[in-house]
Design a protein around this motif. Structure first.
Motif, PDB file in Angstrom:
ATOM      1  N   ASP A 199     -12.910   6.583   1.115  1.00 24.60           N
ATOM      2  CA  ASP A 199     -12.525   5.462   1.983  1.00 24.60           C
ATOM      3  C   ASP A 199     -11.020   5.429   2.220  1.00 24.60           C
ATOM      4  OD1 ASP A 199     -14.996   4.370   2.493  1.00 24.60           O
ATOM      5  OD2 ASP A 199     -14.583   2.435   1.552  1.00 24.60           O
ATOM      6  N   GLY A 200     -10.252   5.831   1.210  1.00 24.47           N
ATOM      7  CA  GLY A 200      -8.795   5.707   1.302  1.00 24.47           C
ATOM      8  C   GLY A 200      -8.064   7.020   1.177  1.00 24.47           C
ATOM      9  N   CYS A 201      -8.802   8.130   1.359  1.00 27.56           N
ATOM     10  CA  CYS A 201      -8.177   9.460   1.313  1.00 27.56           C
ATOM     11  C   CYS A 201      -8.604  10.215   2.571  1.00 27.56           C
ATOM     12  CB  CYS A 201      -8.705  10.300   0.145  1.00 27.56           C
ATOM     13  SG  CYS A 201      -8.463   9.629  -1.494  1.00 27.56           S
ATOM     14  N   ARG A 202      -7.769  11.127   3.033  1.00 27.17           N
ATOM     15  CA  ARG A 202      -8.244  12.101   4.036  1.00 27.17           C
ATOM     16  C   ARG A 202      -8.507  13.407   3.301  1.00 27.17           C
ATOM     17  NH1 ARG A 202      -4.751   9.383   7.791  1.00 27.17           N
ATOM     18  NH2 ARG A 202      -6.120   8.342   9.287  1.00 27.17           N
ATOM     19  N   ASP A 242      -3.991  13.168   2.884  1.00 29.79           N
ATOM     20  CA  ASP A 242      -3.212  11.964   2.553  1.00 29.79           C
ATOM     21  C   ASP A 242      -4.102  10.978   1.824  1.00 29.79           C
ATOM     22  OD1 ASP A 242      -4.729  10.585   4.503  1.00 29.79           O
ATOM     23  OD2 ASP A 242      -3.270  10.990   6.072  1.00 29.79           O
ATOM     24  N   PHE A 243      -3.511   9.956   1.269  1.00 32.08           N
ATOM     25  CA  PHE A 243      -4.299   8.924   0.596  1.00 32.08           C
ATOM     26  C   PHE A 243      -3.450   7.684   0.359  1.00 32.08           C
ATOM     27  CE2 PHE A 243      -2.491   9.577  -3.681  1.00 32.08           C
ATOM     28  CZ  PHE A 243      -2.002  10.867  -3.573  1.00 32.08           C
ATOM     29  N   LYS A 244      -4.173   6.605   0.061  1.00 38.94           N
ATOM     30  CA  LYS A 244      -3.524   5.315  -0.169  1.00 38.94           C
ATOM     31  C   LYS A 244      -3.746   4.865  -1.610  1.00 38.94           C
ATOM     32  CE  LYS A 244      -5.709   1.615   0.474  1.00 38.94           C
ATOM     33  NZ  LYS A 244      -6.321   0.483  -0.249  1.00 38.94           N
ATOM     34  N   ALA A 247      -1.438  13.435   9.737  1.00 41.99           N
ATOM     35  CA  ALA A 247      -2.720  12.936  10.257  1.00 41.99           C
ATOM     36  C   ALA A 247      -2.573  11.437  10.494  1.00 41.99           C
ATOM     37  CB  ALA A 247      -3.853  13.209   9.269  1.00 41.99           C
ATOM     38  N   GLY A 248      -3.553  10.858  11.156  1.00 45.99           N
ATOM     39  CA  GLY A 248      -3.646   9.404  11.295  1.00 45.99           C
ATOM     40  C   GLY A 248      -2.427   8.772  11.941  1.00 45.99           C
ATOM     41  N   SER A 249      -1.974   7.676  11.332  1.00 45.74           N
ATOM     42  CA  SER A 249      -0.916   6.883  11.965  1.00 45.74           C
ATOM     43  C   SER A 249       0.406   7.660  12.058  1.00 45.74           C
ATOM     44  CB  SER A 249      -0.703   5.564  11.211  1.00 45.74           C
ATOM     45  OG  SER A 249      -0.193   5.809   9.921  1.00 45.74           O
ATOM     46  N   ARG A 298     -14.331   6.120  11.363  1.00 43.88           N
ATOM     47  CA  ARG A 298     -13.303   5.649  12.303  1.00 43.88           C
ATOM     48  C   ARG A 298     -13.467   6.311  13.665  1.00 43.88           C
ATOM     49  NH1 ARG A 298      -9.659   7.005   7.788  1.00 43.88           N
ATOM     50  NH2 ARG A 298      -9.134   5.114   6.636  1.00 43.88           N
ATOM     51  N   GLU A 327       0.877  -1.176   0.000  1.00 43.40           N
ATOM     52  CA  GLU A 327       0.000   0.000   0.000  1.00 43.40           C
ATOM     53  C   GLU A 327       0.910   1.221   0.000  1.00 43.40           C
ATOM     54  OE1 GLU A 327      -2.663  -0.270   3.332  1.00 43.40           O
ATOM     55  OE2 GLU A 327      -3.913  -1.744   2.288  1.00 43.40           O
ATOM     56  N   VAL A 384       1.232   5.012   0.630  1.00 40.55           N
ATOM     57  CA  VAL A 384       0.534   6.117   1.311  1.00 40.55           C
ATOM     58  C   VAL A 384       1.262   7.420   0.994  1.00 40.55           C
ATOM     59  CG1 VAL A 384      -0.104   7.089   3.559  1.00 40.55           C
ATOM     60  CG2 VAL A 384      -0.382   4.637   3.141  1.00 40.55           C
ATOM     61  N   ARG A 423       1.446  11.476   1.730  1.00 39.55           N
ATOM     62  CA  ARG A 423       0.998  12.426   2.763  1.00 39.55           C
ATOM     63  C   ARG A 423       1.458  13.850   2.441  1.00 39.55           C
ATOM     64  NH1 ARG A 423      -0.559   9.486   7.358  1.00 39.55           N
ATOM     65  NH2 ARG A 423       0.290   7.369   7.447  1.00 39.55           N
ATOM     66  N   ASP A 432      -1.070  -4.802   8.036  1.00 44.96           N
ATOM     67  CA  ASP A 432      -0.437  -3.957   7.013  1.00 44.96           C
ATOM     68  C   ASP A 432       0.725  -3.122   7.586  1.00 44.96           C
ATOM     69  OD1 ASP A 432      -2.413  -4.900   5.315  1.00 44.96           O
ATOM     70  OD2 ASP A 432      -3.642  -3.093   5.426  1.00 44.96           O
ATOM     71  N   LYS A 453     -13.399   8.768   5.496  1.00 43.10           N
ATOM     72  CA  LYS A 453     -13.719   7.630   6.379  1.00 43.10           C
ATOM     73  C   LYS A 453     -13.363   7.888   7.837  1.00 43.10           C
ATOM     74  CE  LYS A 453     -12.321   3.135   6.327  1.00 43.10           C
ATOM     75  NZ  LYS A 453     -11.990   1.843   5.690  1.00 43.10           N
TER      76      LYS A 453
HETATM   77  P1  5GP Z   1      -2.968   6.069   8.115  1.00 45.41           P
HETATM   78  O1  5GP Z   1      -1.666   5.352   7.903  1.00 45.41           O
HETATM   79  O2  5GP Z   1      -2.792   7.439   8.645  1.00 45.41           O
HETATM   80  O3  5GP Z   1      -3.952   5.241   8.888  1.00 45.41           O
HETATM   81  O4  5GP Z   1      -3.621   6.209   6.662  1.00 45.41           O
HETATM   82  C1  5GP Z   1      -3.061   7.066   5.698  1.00 45.41           C
HETATM   83  C2  5GP Z   1      -4.011   7.195   4.531  1.00 45.41           C
HETATM   84  O5  5GP Z   1      -4.088   5.971   3.823  1.00 45.41           O
HETATM   85  C3  5GP Z   1      -5.453   7.536   4.923  1.00 45.41           C
HETATM   86  O6  5GP Z   1      -6.004   8.392   3.947  1.00 45.41           O
HETATM   87  C4  5GP Z   1      -6.177   6.212   4.921  1.00 45.41           C
HETATM   88  O7  5GP Z   1      -7.528   6.361   4.560  1.00 45.41           O
HETATM   89  C5  5GP Z   1      -5.402   5.441   3.848  1.00 45.41           C
HETATM   90  N1  5GP Z   1      -5.267   4.021   4.190  1.00 45.41           N
HETATM   91  C6  5GP Z   1      -4.257   3.402   4.829  1.00 45.41           C
HETATM   92  N2  5GP Z   1      -4.489   2.088   4.931  1.00 45.41           N
HETATM   93  C7  5GP Z   1      -5.674   1.860   4.365  1.00 45.41           C
HETATM   94  C8  5GP Z   1      -6.463   0.676   4.149  1.00 45.41           C
HETATM   95  O8  5GP Z   1      -6.100  -0.440   4.499  1.00 45.41           O
HETATM   96  N3  5GP Z   1      -7.664   0.869   3.519  1.00 45.41           N
HETATM   97  C9  5GP Z   1      -8.088   2.088   3.097  1.00 45.41           C
HETATM   98  N4  5GP Z   1      -9.294   2.194   2.504  1.00 45.41           N
HETATM   99  N5  5GP Z   1      -7.364   3.197   3.261  1.00 45.41           N
HETATM  100  C10 5GP Z   1      -6.179   3.103   3.886  1.00 45.41           C
END
Ligand code: 5GP
Length: 258
Positions: free
Chosen positions: A200-203, A175-177, A98-100, A219, A90, A92, A94, A129, A215
């Motif tokens: 679902d996969g973007c902020r 950010d986005f995946k 944000a997030g992780s 969450r 995956e 990502v 940024r 992951d 999403k």
């Molecule tokens: P984070 O690592 O901060 O959780 O996610 C970073 C970005 O990647 C966010 O926009 C989040 O939605 C996307 N992302 C990370 N892992 C996944 C995943 O397994 N599924 C989806 N739909 N998005 C993900």
């Protein structure tokens, strides 16, 4: 009539065998999961919106020369795609912390990053992951160095394009995946963009109010998920005024009518 063959079922999508060799049908579900599927729920109409939003983004990216798996949308929840061998990473991208990233490095949410950051996670649900380095990708041969260069180039182009596209409608792309796959043509393969691009996969944050339109609403139990996804679709011009119900689920529409 024969039932079509299911190839794979993921958390938010199902893949079926396509009408021609080398094609698949990607079906968008309303199921939502978070925190490595520890949190589960349903967002009514999400699949319909994601199908439409992803169609739009992939089409626009195709127009600027990004190769991708999308062929055409078939109906409210399905699209025809090219079959690829998914690279188990995956990607990502940024722009804003944000997030992780905030949890891992203690950076305050909303901090503008001085440069675009690309991170990689190894696609393995059982392991959650995990974040990996380029060294791991090379060591375990998840893709070749040449393929990784193509992925990095595409990720940067996609980010530049999408940041502008969303900024034009008052949305900050935080950010986005992304996911990529190998598309085979005879003995050769090339890397193309796969999966989906949707809230679902973007902020996505509203530039004026900072409100979350993705999403994270699910969450973080903020509510208003469908309204937020709808607003993203509306701003992208995918929901003509007064036709908001048209894009929503045909099944629920029929039920209401009857
Ligand atoms: P984070 O690592 O901060 O959780 O996610 C970073 C970005 O990647 C966010 O926009 C989040 O939605 C996307 N992302 C990370 N892992 C996944 C995943 O397994 N599924 C989806 N739909 N998005 C993900």
């Amino acid at each position: 009539m024969a039932r079509r063959r299911q190839i794979y079922e993921g958390k938010a999508k199902i893949l079926y065998e396509g009408p021609e060799p080398g094609t698949l049908i990607q079906y968008f579900k309303d199921d939502a999961t978070a925190f490595n599927a520890q949190k589960r729920g349903t967002i009514n109409g999400k699949g319909v919106l994601n199908n439409r939003i992803s169609e739009h983004v992939f089409t626009m990216l195709g127009n600027i020369g990004v190769p991708h798996h999308f062929i055409r949308r078939l109906n409210m929840r399905e699209q025809l795609i090219r079959q690829v061998e998914i690279v188990p990473i995956e990607v990502v991208v940024r722009n804003v912390a944000a997030g992780s990233l905030t949890k891992r490095l203690g950076v305050e949410e909303g901090t503008q990053l001085p440069r675009t950051l690309i991170e990689y996670c190894y696609k393995d649900d059982a392991l959650g992951d995990p974040l990996v380095a380029e060294e791991h990708i090379a060591c375990f041969n998840w893709c070749t160095q040449e393929e990784l260069h193509d992925i990095q180039d595409m990720a940067i182009r996609i980010n530049d394009f999408m940041s502008g596209m969303f900024a034009a409608v008052g949305i900050r792309l935080v950010d986005f995946k992304l996911e990529f796959g190998r598309h085979y043509d005879g003995d050769f393969s090339r890397i193309i963009l796969a999966d989906e691009i949707s809230p679902d996969g973007c902020r996505l944050w509203d530039m004026a109010t900072g409100e979350k339109m993705d999403k994270d609403r699910f969450r973080r139990d903020l509510g208003g998920e469908v309204e937020a996804y709808q607003e993203v679709a509306r701003r992208l011009g995918l929901m003509p005024e007064n036709e908001e119900t048209a894009i929503l689920d045909l099944d629920s529409h029929r039920k209401k009518k009857s």
